[in-house]
Design a protein around this motif. Sequence first.
Motif, PDB file in Angstrom:
ATOM      1  N   PRO A 129       3.553 -19.547 -35.338  1.00  0.00           N
ATOM      2  CA  PRO A 129       4.036 -20.466 -36.368  1.00  0.00           C
ATOM      3  C   PRO A 129       2.924 -21.061 -37.224  1.00  0.00           C
ATOM      4  O   PRO A 129       3.080 -21.212 -38.437  1.00  0.00           O
ATOM      5  N   PHE A 130       1.790 -21.392 -36.615  1.00  0.00           N
ATOM      6  CA  PHE A 130       0.689 -21.975 -37.391  1.00  0.00           C
ATOM      7  C   PHE A 130       0.235 -21.027 -38.508  1.00  0.00           C
ATOM      8  O   PHE A 130       0.033 -21.456 -39.646  1.00  0.00           O
ATOM      9  N   ILE A 131       0.046 -19.745 -38.182  1.00  0.00           N
ATOM     10  CA  ILE A 131      -0.436 -18.831 -39.220  1.00  0.00           C
ATOM     11  C   ILE A 131       0.649 -18.556 -40.262  1.00  0.00           C
ATOM     12  O   ILE A 131       0.347 -18.291 -41.428  1.00  0.00           O
ATOM     13  N   ARG A 132       1.910 -18.618 -39.843  1.00  0.00           N
ATOM     14  CA  ARG A 132       3.003 -18.478 -40.828  1.00  0.00           C
ATOM     15  C   ARG A 132       2.979 -19.643 -41.814  1.00  0.00           C
ATOM     16  O   ARG A 132       3.192 -19.456 -43.027  1.00  0.00           O
ATOM     17  N   LEU A 133       2.706 -20.836 -41.312  1.00  0.00           N
ATOM     18  CA  LEU A 133       2.623 -22.010 -42.172  1.00  0.00           C
ATOM     19  C   LEU A 133       1.410 -21.911 -43.091  1.00  0.00           C
ATOM     20  O   LEU A 133       1.468 -22.289 -44.267  1.00  0.00           O
ATOM     21  N   PHE A 134       0.300 -21.392 -42.559  1.00  0.00           N
ATOM     22  CA  PHE A 134      -0.907 -21.186 -43.360  1.00  0.00           C
ATOM     23  C   PHE A 134      -0.600 -20.254 -44.531  1.00  0.00           C
ATOM     24  O   PHE A 134      -0.994 -20.517 -45.680  1.00  0.00           O
ATOM     25  N   ALA A 135       0.114 -19.156 -44.247  1.00  0.00           N
ATOM     26  CA  ALA A 135       0.437 -18.189 -45.297  1.00  0.00           C
ATOM     27  C   ALA A 135       1.357 -18.786 -46.352  1.00  0.00           C
ATOM     28  O   ALA A 135       1.305 -18.394 -47.528  1.00  0.00           O
ATOM     29  N   SER A 136       2.210 -19.730 -45.948  1.00  0.00           N
ATOM     30  CA  SER A 136       3.075 -20.388 -46.932  1.00  0.00           C
ATOM     31  C   SER A 136       2.288 -21.352 -47.809  1.00  0.00           C
ATOM     32  O   SER A 136       2.613 -21.553 -48.982  1.00  0.00           O
ATOM     33  N   ARG A 137       1.243 -21.952 -47.250  1.00  0.00           N
ATOM     34  CA  ARG A 137       0.433 -22.928 -47.983  1.00  0.00           C
ATOM     35  C   ARG A 137      -0.619 -22.262 -48.848  1.00  0.00           C
ATOM     36  O   ARG A 137      -0.918 -22.725 -49.956  1.00  0.00           O
ATOM     37  N   TYR A 138      -1.186 -21.139 -48.354  1.00  0.00           N
ATOM     38  CA  TYR A 138      -2.252 -20.456 -49.079  1.00  0.00           C
ATOM     39  C   TYR A 138      -1.942 -18.959 -49.179  1.00  0.00           C
ATOM     40  O   TYR A 138      -2.707 -18.119 -48.680  1.00  0.00           O
ATOM     41  N   PRO A 139      -0.843 -18.588 -49.819  1.00  0.00           N
ATOM     42  CA  PRO A 139      -0.409 -17.179 -49.812  1.00  0.00           C
ATOM     43  C   PRO A 139      -1.399 -16.209 -50.447  1.00  0.00           C
ATOM     44  O   PRO A 139      -1.508 -15.056 -50.005  1.00  0.00           O
ATOM     45  N   PRO A 217       8.809 -20.161 -48.142  1.00  0.00           N
ATOM     46  CA  PRO A 217       8.915 -19.024 -49.075  1.00  0.00           C
ATOM     47  C   PRO A 217       8.670 -17.718 -48.321  1.00  0.00           C
ATOM     48  O   PRO A 217       8.022 -17.712 -47.267  1.00  0.00           O
ATOM     49  N   PRO A 218       9.198 -16.610 -48.829  1.00  0.00           N
ATOM     50  CA  PRO A 218       8.962 -15.320 -48.170  1.00  0.00           C
ATOM     51  C   PRO A 218       7.479 -15.014 -48.066  1.00  0.00           C
ATOM     52  O   PRO A 218       6.674 -15.495 -48.881  1.00  0.00           O
ATOM     53  N   LEU A 219       7.134 -14.221 -47.071  1.00  0.00           N
ATOM     54  CA  LEU A 219       5.744 -13.795 -46.959  1.00  0.00           C
ATOM     55  C   LEU A 219       5.350 -12.955 -48.170  1.00  0.00           C
ATOM     56  O   LEU A 219       6.172 -12.217 -48.714  1.00  0.00           O
ATOM     57  N   PRO A 220       4.102 -13.048 -48.587  1.00  0.00           N
ATOM     58  CA  PRO A 220       3.630 -12.092 -49.594  1.00  0.00           C
ATOM     59  C   PRO A 220       3.668 -10.687 -48.996  1.00  0.00           C
ATOM     60  O   PRO A 220       3.712 -10.518 -47.770  1.00  0.00           O
ATOM     61  N   ASP A 221       3.656  -9.693 -49.848  1.00  0.00           N
ATOM     62  CA  ASP A 221       3.746  -8.310 -49.372  1.00  0.00           C
ATOM     63  C   ASP A 221       2.388  -7.862 -48.846  1.00  0.00           C
ATOM     64  O   ASP A 221       1.632  -7.143 -49.501  1.00  0.00           O
ATOM     65  N   ILE A 222       2.098  -8.300 -47.623  1.00  0.00           N
ATOM     66  CA  ILE A 222       0.849  -7.974 -46.947  1.00  0.00           C
ATOM     67  C   ILE A 222       1.194  -7.270 -45.630  1.00  0.00           C
ATOM     68  O   ILE A 222       2.308  -7.423 -45.107  1.00  0.00           O
ATOM     69  N   PRO A 223       0.270  -6.498 -45.060  1.00  0.00           N
ATOM     70  CA  PRO A 223       0.545  -5.859 -43.770  1.00  0.00           C
ATOM     71  C   PRO A 223       0.638  -6.889 -42.651  1.00  0.00           C
ATOM     72  O   PRO A 223      -0.185  -7.804 -42.556  1.00  0.00           O
ATOM     73  N   VAL A 224       1.672  -6.740 -41.815  1.00  0.00           N
ATOM     74  CA  VAL A 224       1.920  -7.678 -40.725  1.00  0.00           C
ATOM     75  C   VAL A 224       2.276  -6.891 -39.467  1.00  0.00           C
ATOM     76  O   VAL A 224       3.059  -5.933 -39.521  1.00  0.00           O
ATOM     77  N   ALA A 225       1.709  -7.288 -38.339  1.00  0.00           N
ATOM     78  CA  ALA A 225       2.087  -6.727 -37.033  1.00  0.00           C
ATOM     79  C   ALA A 225       2.608  -7.854 -36.165  1.00  0.00           C
ATOM     80  O   ALA A 225       2.006  -8.929 -36.108  1.00  0.00           O
ATOM     81  N   VAL A 226       3.733  -7.606 -35.495  1.00  0.00           N
ATOM     82  CA  VAL A 226       4.303  -8.576 -34.567  1.00  0.00           C
ATOM     83  C   VAL A 226       4.403  -7.906 -33.202  1.00  0.00           C
ATOM     84  O   VAL A 226       5.108  -6.900 -33.047  1.00  0.00           O
ATOM     85  N   LEU A 227       3.681  -8.432 -32.212  1.00  0.00           N
ATOM     86  CA  LEU A 227       3.691  -7.889 -30.853  1.00  0.00           C
ATOM     87  C   LEU A 227       4.529  -8.817 -29.979  1.00  0.00           C
ATOM     88  O   LEU A 227       4.230 -10.014 -29.875  1.00  0.00           O
ATOM     89  N   ILE A 228       5.588  -8.273 -29.384  1.00  0.00           N
ATOM     90  CA  ILE A 228       6.502  -9.105 -28.600  1.00  0.00           C
ATOM     91  C   ILE A 228       6.626  -8.571 -27.182  1.00  0.00           C
ATOM     92  O   ILE A 228       6.984  -7.403 -26.965  1.00  0.00           O
TER      93      ILE A 228
END
Length: 310
Positions: A129-139, A217-228
């Motif tokens: 969540p922290f990095i998701r918030l970072f991306a929303s603040r500084y996309p 806001p939606p994520l910018p179109d950047i590469p993302v990996a989610v490991l679950i």
Amino acid sequence: MKSLLLSFLVCCLLAPGLTQAQNTPTSFVSVDNRKMAYKVVGLENRKAGQPVIVFESGLGMGGGNFEPIFAHLPKDACYVVYDRNGLGESDSDDRLKTDMDVVEKLHRMLQQLDIKAPYLLVGHSLGGPFIRLFASRYPKEVAGMVFIDPTDFMLTTEQNEAARQKAESAIGYRELWPKMLTEMSADANMPEGVRMETKRERNGSNPSFFHEYQNLPPLPDIPVAVLIAYNRHIEKFEEETSIRWGIKLRPWMDAFDKVRIENYSRMIQKNRNSFVLLLPEYSHGIHNQDPELVAAMIARVYRRAEEVGN
């Protein structure tokens, strides 16, 4: 205290700091008159536009928790790992009241150290969540993201109730989260910094669950990996704790993991060069259990971010 779903803290209650990370010496910087501990590797060889990997740890953990990954990262990668205020070797800062405060503090630290964007953000557990918030603040400053078994901040009231009913349990995750944080913040055996962080996170879900993260806001179109990690082994103490909360643990975990997978898949559905990797029977600390795998996924996103940047 051994808390359900926060079992990774059992081995990390002392919030390992950067002194336990690899051989690079720990450095310190004063940000807002509070000492922050950090390590930077490879910056001296950074090429123009090359992403810097920034690691964000989970609840109550110092940056040293990522140590197993470092030896397996690309040799030309540059990265930053740090201790949030109150954890590891960083001073406490009771002025941090929200997750956005934490995000902006990290940003100020990076600016003060003259570590310029682009950044590839790596977040474990609550660090997700922290990095998701970072991306929303500084996309415009984020070139890629890697989530390591992230907390589901997107869980809605309707999803929570449906999963709770499916698991035939007394409470859902949205109810359990503040209960656990309340207990941890009041536990005198917890380090002071961990108690402060759990208190902040408890307040962050009052009056509503992860309310800072609503309508991002939606994520910018950047590469993302989610490991679950899912279908993981259940420890005896977790079974005992779940009885206290009226939770049927196996079906409960399965139900909420299914929702988490759906939510993170939806989050990146418009992001090219992105993926969700499901890891059955892995632990919550995926990066400690299989650091080579996690480093390989970081490297994959890193190279894609480089290609996009060029």
